[in-house]
Design an enzyme around this catalytic site. Structure first.
Site, PDB file in Angstrom:
ATOM      1  N   SER A 115       3.397  -0.598   2.400  1.00  0.00           N
ATOM      2  CA  SER A 115       3.235  -1.738   1.501  1.00  0.00           C
ATOM      3  C   SER A 115       3.556  -1.328   0.065  1.00  0.00           C
ATOM      4  CB  SER A 115       1.816  -2.300   1.645  1.00  0.00           C
ATOM      5  OG  SER A 115       1.701  -3.573   1.061  1.00  0.00           O
ATOM      6  N   ASP A 139       7.257  -2.154   5.626  1.00  0.00           N
ATOM      7  CA  ASP A 139       7.145  -3.596   5.383  1.00  0.00           C
ATOM      8  C   ASP A 139       7.072  -4.002   3.909  1.00  0.00           C
ATOM      9  OD1 ASP A 139       7.242  -6.017   6.957  1.00  0.00           O
ATOM     10  OD2 ASP A 139       5.275  -6.481   6.139  1.00  0.00           O
ATOM     11  N   HIS A 302       2.026  -7.666   8.786  1.00  0.00           N
ATOM     12  CA  HIS A 302       2.236  -6.646   7.754  1.00  0.00           C
ATOM     13  C   HIS A 302       1.639  -5.297   8.149  1.00  0.00           C
ATOM     14  CE1 HIS A 302       2.992  -5.083   3.793  1.00  0.00           C
ATOM     15  NE2 HIS A 302       1.706  -4.975   3.496  1.00  0.00           N
TER      16      HIS A 302
END
Length: 328
Positions: A115, A139, A302
């Site tokens: 992330s 992601d 996610h």
């Protein structure tokens, strides 16, 4: 730390020395020399996380690759120093300084970022003067992401409601940890697959603060605080623009002396959750800065490390193992 301490202005520091955890090292000198000639792996956690999130993954990678692994705490996270600014350029400069100080400019390095940590890893990969060989961004893409995942927004909102005392939980009260965890588990976004692990991830900022275990009545009078409620590990009240900063991708056009477009010698892999909206389906956008980038897709949201740990670990292992064997 009192609530007042969390509201104090953070000091301005261009660079901070990041806290980190390093996996085991060989005990004998000859093995250590050989060990440190092989690529180092650096893990960079996501928003509101810490190096602890990679603990289980690191044990597996260390065993499979015999790898030297560093897991850092980004500034204002974990036990790294608290300071402003907290934009991506600053966070990247912190990591570059960490590499220069603890690993060196010549040693091959593999980066693994989840992330927000993915963007930091990608920016570091574009830096000319360190020997990045491989980078995985889990992601998150190398461009601005206009919207954040509802999972992030809902958990962040609950954290802030507790910090602002809209939700009050007394420090040291019976089962306060259970109360906190149940609050996070009750969020709609945390009722999905692996929601318990996601709830723990976001609740940990309260659970990890040791002073939250001490009731006001247990303190000497001069130590007692006007605010008796639990505190968060990060100074979020002093970081009002945090979510806006996380969405951004910096303009590097005036920093070409330091940053360059990706090259074939620096392999980049994007791991995309198909149920996540962070990485656009137009993969040509990824290749503007990283022309040789590859993409692996997972039928997850996610948090693909939690939702599909087996396949995501295999993907990471295979990507890192391919060249690592050449250093034997």
């Amino acid at each position: 730390m009192s609530r007042l301490a969390h509201n104090k202005a953070l000091p301005y520091k261009i660079i901070v020395d990041l806290s980190f955890h390093r996996t085991r090292l060989p005990s004998d000198v000859s093995s250590l020399i050989k060990f440190e000639q092989r690529p180092a792996i650096i893990n960079i956690h996501g928003l509101l996380g810490s190096h602890v999130m990679f603990h289980s993954l690191n044990k597996l990678l260390s065993r499979k690759l015999d790898a030297d692994i560093f897991s850092v705490d980004v500034r204002n996270h974990g036990i790294s120093p608290k300071a402003i600014p907290y934009d991506y350029t600053t966070l990247t400069n912190d990591l570059i300084y960490f590499i220069e100080t603890h690993i060196g400019l010549e040693r091959p390095i593999y980066l693994l970022g989840f992330s927000m940590g993915g963007k930091i890893a990608l920016l570091t990969t574009l830096y000319k003067n360190i020997n990045i060989r491989k980078c995985i961004s889990i992601d998150l893409p190398p461009y601005e992401t206009p919207e954040l995942d509802p999972m992030i927004l809902q958990n962040y909102d609950l954290i802030m409601r507790i910090i602002r005392r809209d939700v009050k939980i007394l420090r040291g009260s019976p089962s306060w940890q259970k109360k906190v965890l149940e609050l996070f588990k009750s969020l709609e976004c945390n009722k999905r697959k692996c929601g318990g692990a996601v709830a723990l991830y976001f609740a940990n900022g309260f659970l990890s603060v040791k002073s939250n275990n001490v009731h006001q009545a247990q303190l000497h009078y001069e130590q007692q605080q006007h605010d008796p409620y639990i505190n968060y590990s990060m100074p979020l009240s002093s970081m009002p623009n945090l979510l806006d900063e996380v969405k951004k991708w910096p303009d590097l056009s005036n920093q070409r002396d330091f940053f360059q477009k990706g090259t074939a010698s620096r392999k980049v892999l994007f791991m995309k959750g198909l149920q996540s909206n962070f990485i656009n389906n137009d993969y040509s956008l990824l290749r503007y800065n990283f022309p040789c980038a590859d993409v692996r897709e997972f039928n997850t949201g996610h948090n693909l490390l939690l939702e599909n740990p087996e396949d995501s670990f295999k993907c990471i292992l295979n990507f890192f193992a391919e060249e690592t064997l050449d250093f034997e």
